[in-house]
Write a protein that holds these residues in place. Structure first.
Motif, PDB file in Angstrom:
ATOM      1  N   SER A  74       0.822  -1.212   0.000  1.00 46.39           N
ATOM      2  CA  SER A  74       0.000   0.000   0.000  1.00 46.39           C
ATOM      3  C   SER A  74       0.855   1.261   0.000  1.00 46.39           C
ATOM      4  N   TYR A  75       1.889   1.259   0.827  1.00 39.47           N
ATOM      5  CA  TYR A  75       2.654   2.492   0.967  1.00 39.47           C
ATOM      6  C   TYR A  75       3.704   2.679  -0.118  1.00 39.47           C
ATOM      7  N   GLU A  76       3.990   1.593  -0.867  1.00 41.67           N
ATOM      8  CA  GLU A  76       4.918   1.736  -1.975  1.00 41.67           C
ATOM      9  C   GLU A  76       4.374   2.717  -3.016  1.00 41.67           C
ATOM     10  N   LEU A  77       3.057   2.724  -3.172  1.00 35.08           N
ATOM     11  CA  LEU A  77       2.456   3.623  -4.168  1.00 35.08           C
ATOM     12  C   LEU A  77       2.703   5.079  -3.801  1.00 35.08           C
ATOM     13  N   SER A  78       2.446   5.432  -2.545  1.00 30.58           N
ATOM     14  CA  SER A  78       2.685   6.808  -2.110  1.00 30.58           C
ATOM     15  C   SER A  78       4.161   7.155  -2.237  1.00 30.58           C
ATOM     16  N   LEU A  79       5.006   6.175  -1.912  1.00 24.31           N
ATOM     17  CA  LEU A  79       6.448   6.385  -1.989  1.00 24.31           C
ATOM     18  C   LEU A  79       6.843   6.739  -3.419  1.00 24.31           C
ATOM     19  N   GLY A  80       6.321   5.964  -4.376  1.00 23.38           N
ATOM     20  CA  GLY A  80       6.674   6.196  -5.773  1.00 23.38           C
ATOM     21  C   GLY A  80       6.121   7.509  -6.298  1.00 23.38           C
ATOM     22  N   LEU A  81       4.867   7.810  -5.920  1.00 18.90           N
ATOM     23  CA  LEU A  81       4.251   9.038  -6.441  1.00 18.90           C
ATOM     24  C   LEU A  81       4.886  10.279  -5.826  1.00 18.90           C
ATOM     25  N   GLU A 112       7.230   1.738   5.344  1.00 19.68           N
ATOM     26  CA  GLU A 112       8.034   0.726   4.654  1.00 19.68           C
ATOM     27  C   GLU A 112       9.027   0.059   5.592  1.00 19.68           C
ATOM     28  N   THR A 113       9.561   0.827   6.536  1.00 24.41           N
ATOM     29  CA  THR A 113      10.545   0.254   7.446  1.00 24.41           C
ATOM     30  C   THR A 113       9.895  -0.305   8.707  1.00 24.41           C
ATOM     31  N   ASN A 114       8.559  -0.360   8.729  1.00 20.98           N
ATOM     32  CA  ASN A 114       7.829  -0.933   9.871  1.00 20.98           C
ATOM     33  C   ASN A 114       8.173  -0.249  11.177  1.00 20.98           C
ATOM     34  N   ARG A 115       8.304   1.057  11.127  1.00 20.50           N
ATOM     35  CA  ARG A 115       8.609   1.782  12.352  1.00 20.50           C
ATOM     36  C   ARG A 115       7.322   2.320  12.971  1.00 20.50           C
ATOM     37  N   LEU A 116       7.333   2.470  14.278  1.00 16.80           N
ATOM     38  CA  LEU A 116       6.231   3.143  14.926  1.00 16.80           C
ATOM     39  C   LEU A 116       6.123   4.548  14.330  1.00 16.80           C
ATOM     40  N   PRO A 117       4.978   5.142  14.078  1.00 16.09           N
ATOM     41  CA  PRO A 117       3.615   4.710  14.400  1.00 16.09           C
ATOM     42  C   PRO A 117       3.005   3.664  13.469  1.00 16.09           C
ATOM     43  N   PHE A 118       3.790   3.052  12.577  1.00 13.19           N
ATOM     44  CA  PHE A 118       3.224   2.068  11.648  1.00 13.19           C
ATOM     45  C   PHE A 118       3.826   0.688  11.867  1.00 13.19           C
ATOM     46  N   ARG A 135       0.767   4.122  18.404  1.00 12.17           N
ATOM     47  CA  ARG A 135       0.594   3.320  17.196  1.00 12.17           C
ATOM     48  C   ARG A 135      -0.792   3.537  16.579  1.00 12.17           C
ATOM     49  N   PHE A 136      -0.849   3.463  15.248  1.00 12.76           N
ATOM     50  CA  PHE A 136      -2.145   3.527  14.574  1.00 12.76           C
ATOM     51  C   PHE A 136      -2.829   2.176  14.660  1.00 12.76           C
ATOM     52  N   ARG A 137      -4.171   2.197  14.489  1.00 12.15           N
ATOM     53  CA  ARG A 137      -4.888   0.931  14.390  1.00 12.15           C
ATOM     54  C   ARG A 137      -4.756   0.463  12.947  1.00 12.15           C
ATOM     55  N   TYR A 138      -4.940  -0.854  12.683  1.00 10.60           N
ATOM     56  CA  TYR A 138      -4.635  -1.351  11.355  1.00 10.60           C
ATOM     57  C   TYR A 138      -5.532  -0.734  10.287  1.00 10.60           C
ATOM     58  N   ASP A 139      -6.828  -0.602  10.559  1.00 12.21           N
ATOM     59  CA  ASP A 139      -7.722  -0.035   9.537  1.00 12.21           C
ATOM     60  C   ASP A 139      -7.415   1.443   9.324  1.00 12.21           C
ATOM     61  N   GLN A 140      -6.993   2.126  10.404  1.00  9.29           N
ATOM     62  CA  GLN A 140      -6.598   3.536  10.263  1.00  9.29           C
ATOM     63  C   GLN A 140      -5.396   3.660   9.347  1.00  9.29           C
ATOM     64  N   LEU A 141      -4.463   2.744   9.524  1.00  4.23           N
ATOM     65  CA  LEU A 141      -3.246   2.756   8.718  1.00  4.23           C
ATOM     66  C   LEU A 141      -3.568   2.598   7.240  1.00  4.23           C
ATOM     67  N   MET A 142      -4.463   1.632   6.945  1.00  2.00           N
ATOM     68  CA  MET A 142      -4.813   1.365   5.553  1.00  2.00           C
ATOM     69  C   MET A 142      -5.590   2.542   4.961  1.00  2.00           C
ATOM     70  N   ARG A 143      -6.524   3.089   5.753  1.00  2.00           N
ATOM     71  CA  ARG A 143      -7.321   4.203   5.249  1.00  2.00           C
ATOM     72  C   ARG A 143      -6.426   5.419   5.001  1.00  2.00           C
ATOM     73  N   LEU A 144      -5.515   5.638   5.925  1.00  2.00           N
ATOM     74  CA  LEU A 144      -4.599   6.769   5.784  1.00  2.00           C
ATOM     75  C   LEU A 144      -3.771   6.617   4.512  1.00  2.00           C
TER      76      LEU A 144
END
Lengths: 354, 169
Positions: free
Chosen positions: A156-163, A224-230, A320-329
């Motif tokens: 999911s976050y690779e897209l934002s990274l690339g754009l 991408e690096t699995n750091r808090l808050p993600f 930390r974010f909740r999982y659905d929050q992370l995806m929605r964000l």
């Protein structure tokens, strides 16, 4: 000529990997423990050597002589493969990052390829294999959940990274990372319009989308690096440690150090793309003498260290974010923000014919 | 040196390509395919086609195969490992593949160009990423746009399909 190229590349690889990156990884772990202790108002590791500075060496010895336990029921080959795959991609990423200008007329980048940033993304995207395979091969439900979470998060976050980096390349016109640094030396750092030709109003206008880009890129890098808050893939309170729950001894350490190597690689890319790489106003490049070449390298890693400190600071400050929050964000905010940002830059470029 | 690297990459690609179909474990097959893609990307990069090489890694190894692996890991692998090999079908497939190989070889053998050794290409000095972009947006602009629409339709189709299944529950 040809053997000189091979020899100098080899020297650069060995030098950058064993003299700079690996010690930096272990001391980032130390810094993390000290800074977290400082933030939480406790001393932290301060017993081994002066101010605890030898703690990383003690840690390595501890990790190496610990029992290397392989649980029953794991898929042995993949269980062994996963830690290697977790560490490797982030090290390979550093190959294309220019960490200095020139030293004795040797360019301080291991592979100056014309696809620089694509290389970073391509190799970075291989990093997910280590985590997914580690989670799967452990044959245990919490690690598996961690692996699944991690792969969906990274995709999911690779897209934002690339754009987020597209605006930069609309300005620079090339994907080569040394060209990005060269452009920033001529026109000022992307997120610091006061450096370089600061009297140019278009540059101040362009700094707005550049700051947005930097923000999106930074947040995506945290994910991408699995750091808090993600850090959902390894959330201790939910998954008992995530994908590396079943690992012990040096195999666990490889996962752990892989995360820090990924942080260093990410910071190095961010410094190159947004913070002017090895450039600092007033310091000439390496063609003026080896002392300046060395200074450039020091400047680069000083910037990387500053970003690493920011990574650590965020980790011990934000919840930390909740999982659905992370995806929605990721999908509903950062993806759109990065897209709109591209149109913003295109509009500015079209209006002012830069 | 270059020849040595070529053989390394080619062998890597072929060995792991065969491993894709010989492995009984689907995860092993998927990972073999990833290694095979990496070998292919290396070959492209040795031809100075950096862009195609890295896109190979970025799209196939980095995105498509991750999704594949994702799905495979949710399957029951033990059932897959225990499944009997259907020998008549395997033999039939091997025969068809062999006949096809002979046909391809006989056609290529008749081409005179295939036997010629071409002079080595000049080292490319142009930026291949820029070249691909310029070609796509000038000479092939219309097909490019059509593909864009096609991909958009496919995306919408996927969203509609997955949403409908959710509503039925």
């Amino acid at each position: 000529m040809y053997s000189w190229l091979i020899l100098s590349s080899l020297a650069k690889i060995v030098g950058i990997l064993f003299v700079v990156i690996l010690p930096m990884v272990s001391y980032t772990v130390y810094a993390e423990r000290r800074v977290s202790a400082f933030i939480q108002d406790r001393p932290g590791p301060n017993r081994v050597g002066p101010a605890g500075l030898l703690q990383p060496i003690a840690d390595v010895v501890k990790l190496l002589i610990k029992e290397d336990f392989t649980p029953a029921g794991v898929n042995t080959f993949y269980y062994w493969l996963a830690p290697c795959l977790a560490m490797m991609p982030s090290i390979i990423t550093i190959a294309v990052v220019p960490f200095g200008s020139t030293l004795f007329d040797v360019p301080m980048v291991i592979a100056d390829v014309n696809i620089g940033i694509l290389w970073v993304f391509a190799i970075g995207s291989l990093g997910v294999y280590g985590i997914v395979i580690g989670g799967w091969a452990s044959n245990s439900k919490y690690p598996f959940l961690g692996g699944v979470r991690s792969s969906s998060q990274m995709i999911s976050y690779e897209l934002s990274l690339g754009l987020a980096v597209i605006p930069i390349f609309m300005l620079v016109g090339k994907l080569r990372l040394t060209d990005v640094v060269r452009y920033q030396i001529d026109h000022g750092w992307f997120i610091a319009p006061f450096i370089g030709d600061w009297a140019n109003p278009v540059k101040w206008l362009l700094a707005i989308p550049m700051l947005i880009s930097f923000f999106v890129f930074m947040v995506a890098m945290f994910a991408e690096t699995n750091r808090l808050p993600f850090d959902l893939p390894e959330a201790e309170q939910e998954l008992a440690g995530g994908y590396h729950t079943e690992y012990s001894s040096m195999k666990f350490a490889l996962f752990f150090l892989g995360e820090y190597t990924a942080m260093i690689a990410g910071s190095a890319v961010m410094v190159t793309l947004f913070l002017g790489g090895w450039h600092f106003p007033g310091i000439p490049d390496g063609s003026h003498g080896w002392i300046f070449g060395l200074t450039n390298i020091v400047v680069f890693f000083a910037k990387v260290t500053a970003l690493l400190f920011f990574f650590i600071w965020v980790r011990w400050t934000l919840p930390r974010f909740r999982y659905d929050q992370l995806m929605r964000l990721g999908w509903l905010f950062f993806f759109e923000l990065a897209l709109v940002n591209i149109f913003l830059v295109a509009g500015i470029l079209a209006c002012f014919h830069v | 040196m270059q020849l040595f690297l070529f053989w390394c990459a080619a062998l890597l690609m072929l060995v792991f390509g065969v491993a894709v179909i010989l492995n009984r474990n689907p995860v092993a097959s998927a990972l073999s395919l990833v290694v095979s893609f990496l070998g292919l990307a290396t070959l492209f990069m040795m031809l100075d086609a950096y862009f195609i090489g890295i896109i190979q890694v970025l799209v196939y190894a980095g995105a498509v195969m991750v999704l594949f692996l994702f799905i495979i890991m949710l399957l029951d692998l033990r059932a897959e490992n225990l499944r009997k090999i259907n020998w008549p079908a395997t033999a039939g497939g091997a025969v068809v593949a062999f006949v096809f190989l002979i046909q391809v070889l006989s056609v290529i053998g008749r081409l005179t160009d295939a036997k010629k050794t071409f002079p080595p290409l000049a080292r490319s000095t142009i930026d291949d990423v820029r070249n691909v972009g310029v070609t796509l947006f000038t000479n092939f602009n219309f097909p490019f746009q059509v593909i864009g629409v096609l991909v958009l339709v496919a995306t919408i189709g996927v969203v509609v399909l997955s949403k409908r299944e959710l509503a039925n529950k």
